[in-house]
Design an enzyme around this catalytic site. Structure first.
Site, mmCIF file in Angstrom:
data_model
loop_
_atom_site.group_PDB
_atom_site.id
_atom_site.type_symbol
_atom_site.label_atom_id
_atom_site.label_comp_id
_atom_site.label_asym_id
_atom_site.label_seq_id
_atom_site.Cartn_x
_atom_site.Cartn_y
_atom_site.Cartn_z
ATOM 1 N N HIS A 218 0.875 -1.190 0.000
ATOM 2 C CA HIS A 218 0.000 0.000 0.000
ATOM 3 C C HIS A 218 0.904 1.229 0.000
ATOM 4 O O HIS A 218 1.668 1.428 -0.935
ATOM 5 C CB HIS A 218 -0.918 -0.110 1.230
ATOM 6 N N HIS A 257 -1.888 -2.225 -9.967
ATOM 7 C CA HIS A 257 -2.942 -1.695 -9.102
ATOM 8 C C HIS A 257 -4.103 -2.667 -9.062
ATOM 9 O O HIS A 257 -4.401 -3.309 -10.066
ATOM 10 C CB HIS A 257 -3.422 -0.330 -9.622
ATOM 11 N N ASP A 308 2.854 5.892 -6.722
ATOM 12 C CA ASP A 308 4.032 5.817 -5.862
ATOM 13 C C ASP A 308 5.355 5.847 -6.622
ATOM 14 O O ASP A 308 6.380 6.234 -6.061
ATOM 15 C CB ASP A 308 3.982 4.531 -5.019
HETATM 16 N N1 COA Z 1 5.582 -6.402 -10.161
HETATM 17 C C1 COA Z 1 5.618 -7.590 -10.779
HETATM 18 N N2 COA Z 1 4.519 -8.330 -10.998
HETATM 19 C C2 COA Z 1 3.353 -7.840 -10.573
HETATM 20 C C3 COA Z 1 3.249 -6.596 -9.914
HETATM 21 C C4 COA Z 1 4.426 -5.875 -9.720
HETATM 22 N N3 COA Z 1 4.401 -4.678 -9.121
HETATM 23 N N4 COA Z 1 1.962 -6.351 -9.606
HETATM 24 C C5 COA Z 1 1.273 -7.410 -10.040
HETATM 25 N N5 COA Z 1 2.107 -8.288 -10.613
HETATM 26 C C6 COA Z 1 1.758 -9.577 -11.199
HETATM 27 C C7 COA Z 1 1.718 -10.633 -10.100
HETATM 28 O O1 COA Z 1 2.972 -11.229 -9.890
HETATM 29 C C8 COA Z 1 0.684 -11.569 -10.636
HETATM 30 O O2 COA Z 1 1.274 -12.353 -11.659
HETATM 31 P P1 COA Z 1 0.887 -13.885 -11.832
HETATM 32 O O3 COA Z 1 -0.577 -13.883 -12.154
HETATM 33 O O4 COA Z 1 1.763 -14.322 -12.939
HETATM 34 O O5 COA Z 1 1.179 -14.528 -10.496
HETATM 35 C C9 COA Z 1 -0.318 -10.644 -11.297
HETATM 36 O O6 COA Z 1 0.440 -9.490 -11.700
HETATM 37 C C10 COA Z 1 -1.443 -10.233 -10.386
HETATM 38 O O7 COA Z 1 -0.873 -9.680 -9.189
HETATM 39 P P2 COA Z 1 -1.581 -9.610 -7.772
HETATM 40 O O8 COA Z 1 -0.566 -9.217 -6.757
HETATM 41 O O9 COA Z 1 -2.399 -10.823 -7.515
HETATM 42 O O10 COA Z 1 -2.623 -8.476 -8.052
HETATM 43 P P3 COA Z 1 -3.291 -7.542 -6.996
HETATM 44 O O11 COA Z 1 -4.554 -7.060 -7.562
HETATM 45 O O12 COA Z 1 -3.354 -8.157 -5.635
HETATM 46 O O13 COA Z 1 -2.181 -6.406 -6.983
HETATM 47 C C11 COA Z 1 -0.972 -4.718 -6.009
HETATM 48 C C12 COA Z 1 -2.296 -5.122 -6.635
HETATM 49 C C13 COA Z 1 -0.949 -3.199 -5.975
HETATM 50 C C14 COA Z 1 -0.902 -5.266 -4.593
HETATM 51 C C15 COA Z 1 0.213 -5.236 -6.864
HETATM 52 O O14 COA Z 1 0.153 -4.738 -8.169
HETATM 53 C C16 COA Z 1 1.537 -4.950 -6.210
HETATM 54 O O15 COA Z 1 1.960 -5.660 -5.298
HETATM 55 N N6 COA Z 1 2.218 -3.850 -6.660
HETATM 56 C C17 COA Z 1 3.445 -3.463 -6.029
HETATM 57 C C18 COA Z 1 3.169 -2.674 -4.754
HETATM 58 C C19 COA Z 1 2.655 -1.289 -5.041
HETATM 59 O O16 COA Z 1 3.150 -0.590 -5.900
HETATM 60 N N7 COA Z 1 1.642 -0.883 -4.251
HETATM 61 C C20 COA Z 1 1.056 0.426 -4.349
HETATM 62 C C21 COA Z 1 -0.310 0.328 -4.924
HETATM 63 S S1 COA Z 1 -0.970 1.934 -5.252
#
Ligand code: COA
Length: 371
Positions: A218, A257, A308
């Site tokens: 987050h 996201h 971010d």
């Molecule tokens: N880097 C690499 N791969 C990513 C990624 C990232 N930042 N974000 C998502 N993915 C990939 C995952 O590895 C997953 O791949 P897979 O299906 O091959 O396993 C797929 O995309 C789905 O990811 P998931 O984490 O399940 O999606 P989510 O809806 O839960 O994710 C976030 C949302 C924001 C938690 C996620 O994109 C993330 O962890 N981002 C990095 C942290 C971040 O920047 N947070 C600030 C948000 S405003």
């Protein structure tokens, strides 16, 4: 009904009149206004007022609001003493979480439950809370919290650096605070609403929200993004490093996201500021590294930068230490949290979902001697 064992994806968990996120044709709106218009034309104080009261202030209301905030910036002496006693190596988010909770003991909400007044107080004094602790432990000085600077962004930079900030830096931060202010049912806001739904006090809701925001999935992502970019000396090195991390199935912080599927509408806005501040600093290296990472992430994963990612570059060139990036998110999001706490209270029902049970079936209880 069986849920996916994930994070309530696509579940509508309540109603709100505060913001829309990711709706077709209108990426992000606060009270109906597009984020692009707000970032271009509003100050953060106008946005804070809009979120709290539902309407944009007129010139008189804005002036009165800003003056009220300036009068509320200083901290009660026992809070300063408490901040002095926290360890100097505390994470700044823990300082804010603890400080917010401590303020609740000194200025409790009381039976009148005047949420707007507490929102204003926290909005006004959180910067001073953090930077009082910061200067006491980093520089061995007791910060004088003055009210000279008109805006919250200027106030933060003035307290941090001890000099009037360059207008470019102040405006960038003001815009970043507008962009960070509100985002519907994100994890920290939902935390605040869950706590509020028990009829708990305002400070408890905000303290819990700060705890939720602290995590790298987050709010903590901007600090992680900076730490990542800092490891590379050139864009080519960054490309190789990112490819390696992706091959190792690592997540790249600052990308992706849960709700936005095509792009984060806030990202191009903060990216422009990141470029401007890099140019003003006469050093384009970090920005070039960031752009290469963005290109690689799109090419390899079709993932876009969220707010971010380029915030990290912009904050860096405003001279803000990395450990203070996520606290800046708090100084802004407190306005969204406040609006949601007030909205939750206005039409409250305890938030208490169900869980799908996956444990052992009913079984006989074994006496202690037989285990
Ligand atoms: N880097 C690499 N791969 C990513 C990624 C990232 N930042 N974000 C998502 N993915 C990939 C995952 O590895 C997953 O791949 P897979 O299906 O091959 O396993 C797929 O995309 C789905 O990811 P998931 O984490 O399940 O999606 P989510 O809806 O839960 O994710 C976030 C949302 C924001 C938690 C996620 O994109 C993330 O962890 N981002 C990095 C942290 C971040 O920047 N947070 C600030 C948000 S405003």
């Amino acid at each position: 009904m069986a849920f996916k064992a994930t994070g309530l994806d696509d579940v509508v968990a309540g109603q709100t009149a505060i913001a829309t996120v990711g709706k077709a044709g209108a990426g992000l709106t606060y009270r109906g206004y597009a984020i692009e218009d707000l970032a271009e034309q509003s100050t953060f104080e106008e946005v804070a007022y809009l979120l709290l009261y539902g309407v944009l202030p007129n010139a008189y209301q804005l002036r009165s609001y800003q003056e009220a905030l300036r009068r509320l910036r200083d901290l009660p002496p026992p809070l300063k003493t408490m901040l002095e006693q926290l360890p100097g190596d505390t994470h700044p988010m823990d300082v804010l979480r603890t400080g917010c909770s401590a303020l609740a003991t000194l200025e409790p909400e009381g039976p009148k439950r005047d949420a707007v007044a507490i929102a204003r107080r926290l909005f006004a004094c959180l910067s001073a809370m953090l930077l009082y602790w910061y200067h006491f432990h980093q520089g061995n000085t007791r910060l004088t919290i003055d009210a000279d600077e008109e805006t919250g962004a200027g106030h933060f930079l003035q307290l941090l650096h001890g000099v009037k900030p360059p207008e470019l830096h102040r405006k960038m931060l003001d815009t970043a605070l507008v962009l960070y202010a509100e985002h519907e049912f994100n994890a920290s806001t939902f935390t605040a609403r869950v706590i509020s739904s028990t009829l708990s006090d305002f400070y408890s809701a905000v303290t819990g929200a700060i705890g939720a925001l602290r995590g790298p999935l987050h709010g903590g992502a901007n600090e992680e993004a900076m730490a990542l970019m800092s490891q590379f000396a050139t864009p080519d090195e960054a490309e190789a490093g990112i490819l390696q991390r992706l091959a190792d199935k690592e997540k790249i912080m600052g990308f992706g996201h849960r709700v936005y599927k095509i792009r984060d509408p806030r990202s191009p806005i903060i990216k422009r500021w990141a470029r401007q501040l890099s140019e003003a600093a006469g050093d384009g290296r970090l920005y070039a590294i960031a752009e290469r990472i963005e290109a690689v992430m799109w090419r390899e994963k079709r993932l876009f930068p969220n707010l971010d990612f380029y915030s990290a570059v912009a904050f860096h060139w405003a001279g803000i230490p990395t450990s203070l990036f996520t606290p800046l998110f708090v100084f802004s999001r407190i306005t969204g949290w406040a609006a949601h706490i007030i909205e939750q209270r206005a039409d409250n029902r305890l938030i208490r979902p169900l869980a799908e049970y996956t444990g052992p079936p009913p079984r006989p209880y074994p006496p202690l001697a037989e285990r």
